[in-house]
Design a protein around this motif. Structure first.
Motif, short mmCIF file in Angstrom:
data_model
loop_
_atom_site.label_atom_id
_atom_site.label_comp_id
_atom_site.label_asym_id
_atom_site.label_seq_id
_atom_site.Cartn_x
_atom_site.Cartn_y
_atom_site.Cartn_z
N UNK A 270 -2.28 3.84 -12.99
CA UNK A 270 -1.93 5.09 -12.32
C UNK A 270 -2.76 5.26 -11.04
N UNK A 271 -4.00 4.77 -11.07
CA UNK A 271 -4.82 4.83 -9.86
C UNK A 271 -4.14 4.06 -8.73
N UNK A 272 -3.63 2.86 -9.03
CA UNK A 272 -2.94 2.08 -8.00
C UNK A 272 -1.71 2.82 -7.47
N UNK A 273 -0.98 3.49 -8.37
CA UNK A 273 0.20 4.24 -7.92
C UNK A 273 -0.19 5.32 -6.92
N UNK A 274 -1.31 6.01 -7.18
CA UNK A 274 -1.78 7.05 -6.25
C UNK A 274 -2.17 6.42 -4.91
N UNK A 275 -2.89 5.30 -4.97
CA UNK A 275 -3.34 4.66 -3.72
C UNK A 275 -2.16 4.14 -2.92
N UNK A 276 -1.14 3.65 -3.60
CA UNK A 276 0.03 3.15 -2.87
C UNK A 276 0.72 4.29 -2.13
N UNK A 277 0.81 5.46 -2.77
CA UNK A 277 1.38 6.62 -2.07
C UNK A 277 0.52 6.99 -0.86
N UNK A 278 -0.80 7.02 -1.07
CA UNK A 278 -1.71 7.38 0.02
C UNK A 278 -1.63 6.38 1.16
N UNK A 279 -1.55 5.09 0.82
CA UNK A 279 -1.49 4.06 1.86
C UNK A 279 -0.24 4.23 2.72
N UNK A 280 0.88 4.54 2.08
CA UNK A 280 2.11 4.74 2.84
C UNK A 280 1.96 5.85 3.87
N UNK A 281 1.29 6.92 3.48
CA UNK A 281 1.10 8.05 4.41
C UNK A 281 0.14 7.67 5.53
N UNK A 282 -1.00 7.06 5.17
CA UNK A 282 -1.99 6.71 6.19
C UNK A 282 -1.43 5.70 7.19
N UNK A 283 -0.64 4.74 6.69
CA UNK A 283 -0.05 3.75 7.60
C UNK A 283 0.99 4.40 8.51
N UNK A 284 1.78 5.30 7.95
CA UNK A 284 2.81 5.96 8.76
C UNK A 284 2.18 6.76 9.90
N UNK A 285 0.98 7.30 9.68
CA UNK A 285 0.32 8.11 10.70
C UNK A 285 -0.77 7.34 11.44
N UNK A 286 -0.86 6.01 11.16
CA UNK A 286 -1.84 5.14 11.84
C UNK A 286 -3.25 5.68 11.74
N UNK A 287 -3.63 6.11 10.55
CA UNK A 287 -4.96 6.67 10.33
C UNK A 287 -5.89 5.60 9.77
N UNK A 288 -7.18 5.67 10.12
CA UNK A 288 -8.12 4.61 9.70
C UNK A 288 -8.33 4.55 8.19
N UNK A 289 -8.02 5.62 7.48
CA UNK A 289 -8.20 5.58 6.03
C UNK A 289 -7.33 4.51 5.37
N UNK A 290 -6.31 4.03 6.10
CA UNK A 290 -5.45 3.00 5.52
C UNK A 290 -6.26 1.77 5.12
N UNK A 291 -7.25 1.40 5.94
CA UNK A 291 -8.07 0.22 5.61
C UNK A 291 -8.85 0.45 4.33
N UNK A 292 -9.39 1.65 4.18
CA UNK A 292 -10.16 1.98 2.97
C UNK A 292 -9.28 1.86 1.72
N UNK A 293 -8.06 2.38 1.81
CA UNK A 293 -7.18 2.35 0.65
C UNK A 293 -6.72 0.93 0.36
N UNK A 294 -6.49 0.13 1.40
CA UNK A 294 -6.14 -1.28 1.16
C UNK A 294 -7.25 -1.98 0.37
#
Length: 1013
Positions: free
Chosen positions: A967-991
């Motif tokens: 379930x943790x991975x499912x949450x991170x995958x949702x978060x990554x999609x948002x961070x990547x769509x908005x080109x935010x640096x948190x995307x690297x952290x979530x990856x």
């Protein structure tokens, strides 16, 4: 839920049929209550008694747990001391028994010596919390078996409320430990049953937080996992639901070497296939619920002199009451203004209301006005009428419409949508169930409204018109001058509204003959040629009434026509008319009597949309332009002064208000002014929100962009509520456009400050960045400390969002300097709070604590309330980073409470998020997950996707900490999609989190985030 308390009880609520003394039992002078589901306590007549040392409480608990049966001395010794009793254990036991008798006096007879031991037998009027628990559970089980999930949910909730921490807390002895474990298991089972009932009631979103915490604490309980999967699925979080199963299977295999039970495997299969039977079923009407379900009765009163229209009444009534129809009844009545659409619709609605026992909703959609009501605003009003709290009203129109349809599913509710502009305006306002009905009125024939039963309403027949005229004027006067009366109604074009206005004026003038009025109407110069057709007919009808007004009435009518907004308060009207409230009320009520003005509620008035257009035309024709301009300026000043007063009371010591055109005037009648009455001022702001924002838009369009921009600054709290965020954003755009058109750079700078704030609230940081930079530039150019200081501060906040720490620090230090130069300590504190985030993000924890502490001290010194929460938020984050977890949680809990009290849903949600970070930093992953779920609930439609992604990242970390890696991975995958769509640096952290999930790389810290100003 609060309830009555039986005599002698202390906190055990007695609701609708809870166990109580049998009817006719003698009243006791000292009713006793025994509490075991927490610390062992004795309460006599509502006053807690000292229960004595631990062994004495252990004796009391043991006797109560045996439910009146005698317990031998040897068994009591074993219960209290186990295998190592003291030498004089029996003597000590007798001493404790003697003390208990004294404690229970004058009811000492309940403790008896019997069969070589003791027994405790409470009387009929006494209560034992365990007995209440048994009864509530039995009733809940019966309700569940009978299919009444709402009642079961309520009763299980009451049962759980009986606990006050750990049962038998502090009671020594092996027997107490055994019972403690048994009761802990029972409590857990009850929580499962309570949550199961909650899902049956459709409370899946509300249950996710509790289920997340419970599954973290009890990872081996498959029932909890099953409920969590179902709740997540019903919330549209299918990926997380499937991940819960993956985690469960792994944990069971690792710990027990077994597969999940069959029920869990079957649920997993059904979720994979999106089984529609998993969707929540419509909840049956509960025989018993936590609170009476609201039954709105919003229909306006039917007119006593309703006349004619028999065919239409029969046709509409039959359509709305036909139980054979397979779909919702939808009727749309169309016709020119003044033809009586609303009167007919209200009359029919009252006639069929008994067929809709769950309520009647009504709204005037203002379809003919320049600013018809937005469907989203109407939905918010309907949701509140149906019992939804302000804070729970979704922000997006689509979610509001979905919630509205869900609430009406299974209910019989009639909705009257009056004065619609077109079909597009009402589509989201239609229920989705055949048990409901909708009646629509509009000037437009809604041929594009699918499934609607269309009714075209024409003018009345001559005979009906004459009957209506006679009912108002009096049959005797009409019968004596029948031809003159017919001439009158013919001159009115047989239009009901025109007839009513003419008849009302004649009825008020007893010395006039009907022929006098007929001669007046015969003069075409006094009766517009278009009396018999289209909008001009409506205008002619209104012209008739307007021409008969006294001069003061006519002036008021004209000036009211210049006002935009859904209605106007008495105090605002007094400012508009430049009269005292008493005189204003007198003239407004006289206009109500003529039917030219409506009283929307006590102290509030509105013009019918067509009347408003006519009144405005009269103002343009009959009022000197300077007089009309002065009137709308006074109204703008009224709202500005009121908003400034609210700003000043919410932000004591903040000099921003001194720079606004409204200042802190005494010209804010109607705004509470009692010292400390911040709640009253806040309520004024929310009550006037729509009118205030409409006034700002009107001012900006009318060359008053400066005052309009100041009004937005003073009313900035509206942006963060969720309820008015969209209207605030739209108003910002209008005011900014007006300032640019006027070439007013000072107003433009301030308008861009408000635009920045609005865009930041909705998470559109890129757009906000440009606005903030322009605000700072214009503020510097014009020497305006408001635009300059806020512009720098907002640029710093946005740079923090974008992880540009050096840039953020530069902007915020400039903001501190501007605010300090202005002598504005509270705004300096806000900039210091944000500067603390920069220091925190760059590893300077000690200086972050010092900066946040300075901000906190400033707010305390000036007596701030709402904005004190800013500093508590910042301080809580710094304390978390410093490892001072208890202090951090205390500060953040205080921030949550303040933001909640002030309806700042965005920052309440963000504070819960930070509280979750603090909990996780302290090692409480289960608590962190529960807090993150609460934050997600509040931020579902405000704050922007990137804030939701931040919370999802935290939720994933917390879930991973409790072993729920899937379930943790499912949450991170949702978060990554948002961070990547908005080109935010948190995307690297979530990856990195996804790459290393299951490892140790996730850590417990993250970057800090700014707070509101």
């Amino acid at each position: 839920m609060p309830g009555e308390t039986v005599p002698g009880s202390a906190g055990i609520p007695c609701h609708d049929g809870d166990a109580s003394a049998p009817e006719g039992s003698p009243a006791t002078s000292a009713a006793l209550e025994f509490l075991l589901l927490g610390p062992v306590r004795v309460v006599r007549d509502g006053v807690e008694q000292p229960a004595g040392p631990p062994q004495q409480r252990a004796l009391l608990a043991t006797l109560l747990l045996h439910e009146g049966h005698p317990v031998g001395v040897s068994e009591l010794v074993d219960s209290l001391w186990g295998e190592d009793p003291p030498l004089r254990a029996v003597a000590a036991l007798r001493t404790y028994a003697s003390r208990l008798r004294r404690l229970l006096a004058p009811r000492s007879e309940v403790l008896v010596s019997e069969a070589g031991g003791y027994a405790l037998r409470p009387g009929p009027g006494d209560r034992v919390d365990l007995a209440v628990l048994d009864e509530l559970c039995a009733r809940a089980e019966r309700a569940s078996l009978e299919g009444d999930a709402a009642l079961a949910h309520r009763l299980y909730g009451r049962a759980l409320d009986l606990w006050d921490g750990e049962a038998l807390a502090g009671v020594p002895g092996p027997a107490a430990e055994t019972h403690r474990n048994r009761l802990a298991e029972r409590r857990l089972v009850l929580r499962e049953l309570h949550l199961c009932a909650a899902l049956e009631c459709g409370l899946h979103a509300e249950s996710v937080s509790d289920l997340t915490a419970l599954t973290s604490s009890h990872p081996m309980r498959e029932t909890l996992r099953e409920l969590l999967m179902l709740a997540l699925y019903r919330c549209g979080r299918q990926g997380e639901a499937l991940a819960v199963y993956t985690d469960t299977r792994r944990v069971l295999d690792e710990e027990l070497g077994v597969e999940p039970r069959a029920e869990l495997r079957e649920l997993h299969r059904r979720i994979l296939s999106a089984d529609p039977t998993l969707d929540p079923a419509p909840a049956p009407a509960a025989r018993e619920s936590p609170a009476p379900r609201p039954r709105p009765a919003q229909l306006p009163p039917a007119v006593a002199d309703f006349t004619g229209r028999r065919e239409f009444v029969a046709e509409l009534g039959e359509w709305l009451t036909d139980s054979r129809r397979p779909v919702m009844a939808l009727s749309a009545v169309a016709g020119i203004g003044g033809v009586g659409k609303t009167t007919l619709a209200v009359h029919v609605a009252h006639a069929v209301r008994e067929r809709y026992p769950d309520g009647q909703l009504y709204v005037d959609l203002q379809g003919a006005s320049p600013t018809p009501m937005e469907p989203a605003a109407v939905l918010a009003s309907f949701l509140r009428a149906l019992g939804v709290a302000d804070r729970d009203v979704p922000e997006s129109p689509g979610e509001r419409a979905a919630l509205f349809r869900s609430l009406l599913d299974g209910r019989r509710v009639l909705t009257l949508l009056d004065n619609a502009r077109d079909a597009a305006q009402i589509r989201d306002l239609l229920p989705g169930t055949p048990d409901c009905a909708v009646l629509v009125t509009s000037r437009t024939r809604m041929v594009d409204l699918a499934g609607a039963h269309l009714v075209d309403l024409d003018v009345m027949s001559p005979e009906e018109s004459l009957q209506l005229f006679a009912r108002i004027v009096g049959a005797e006067r009409v019968n004596s001058e029948r031809q003159a009366a017919m001439d009158v109604v013919a001159a009115c074009g047989f239009l009901p509204l025109a007839i009513r206005i003419a008849a009302a004026r004649l009825a008020a003038r007893r010395t006039w003959a009907v022929a006098v009025l007929a001669r007046k109407l015969a003069d075409e110069r006094r009766r517009l040629d278009e009396l018999q057709a289209g909008d001009q007919a409506v205008k002619a009808t209104f012209e008739l009434g307007y021409g008969q007004l006294e001069p003061e009435q006519a002036r008021a009518f004209r000036l009211l026509g210049l006002v935009e907004g859904p209605d106007i308060s008495l105090r605002a009207a007094a400012a508009l008319l430049d009269r005292d409230p008493e005189d204003t009320e007198e003239v407004l009520e006289s206009l109500v009597d003529t039917s030219l003005l409506e009283s929307a509620a006590p102290g509030r008035y509105r013009l019918h949309d067509l009347v408003r257009l006519f009144a405005r035309a009269c103002a343009e024709r009959d009022e000197a332009p300077a007089a009309g301009r002065a009137a709308t300026d006074r109204l703008l000043d009224f709202h500005l002064a009121g908003a400034c007063r609210v700003f000043a009371m919410e932000r004591p010591g903040d000099r921003t208000v001194e720079h606004l055109a409204g200042g802190i005037r005494e010209a804010a009648p109607g705004v509470p002014r009692a010292p400390g009455d911040t709640a009253g001022t806040r309520e004024w702001l929310f009550a006037e929100a729509e009118c205030l924002l409409a006034c700002a838009r009107q001012g900006a369009r009318g060359g008053r962009a400066g005052k309009a921009a100041d009004l937005l600054i003073a009313a900035k709290d509206l942006a963060e509520t969720g309820a008015f965020s969209l209207q605030y954003e739209q108003t910002c755009a209008v005011v900014l456009e007006g300032a640019v058109a006027e070439g007013d750079r000072h107003a433009e700078g301030r308008a861009r400050v408000s635009s920045t704030h609005s865009l930041s609230v909705t998470g559109r940081v890129r757009e906000a960045a440009g606005e903030a930079a322009e605000a700072a530039r214009l503020g510097t150019a014009t020497g305006d400390p408001v635009a300059r200081g806020y512009g720098f501060n907002d640029q710093g906040i946005i740079a923090i969002y974008r992880s540009r720490h050096g840039e953020a620090e530069e902007h915020l230090e400039r903001a501190v300097a501007v605010f300090r130069e202005d002598g504005n300590a509270p705004t300096e504190a806000s900039a210091l709070s944000n500067l603390a985030r920069v220091h925190l993000n760059t590893g300077r924890i000690d200086s972050a604590l010092e900066l946040a502490g300075r901000a906190h001290a400033i707010y305390l010194e000036v007596g701030a309330t709402l904005r004190l929460a800013n500093a508590k938020y910042a301080l809580g984050m710094a304390l978390t980073a410093a490892g001072r977890h208890a202090e951090a949680r205390e500060r953040l809990e205080e921030a949550v409470g303040i933001f909640r009290e002030h309806r700042q849903r965005l920052w309440e949600g963000m504070s819960l998020f930070r509280l979750g970070e603090a909990a996780r930093a302290a090692g409480d992953d289960a608590g962190a997950a529960a807090l993150a779920e609460q934050a997600l609930g509040l931020l579902r439609d405000i704050g922007g996707d990137f804030r939701r992604a931040q919370v999802l990242t935290l939720l994933g970390r917390a879930l991973e900490g409790t072993g729920q890696r899937g379930r943790a991975r499912a949450c991170w995958e949702q978060a990554l999609g948002i961070f990547e769509a908005e080109s935010l640096p948190e995307a690297d952290e979530v990856r990195e989190l996804l790459d290393s999930s299951g490892g140790e790389g996730s850590g417990r810290g993250r970057r800090a985030d700014p707070t509101p100003v």
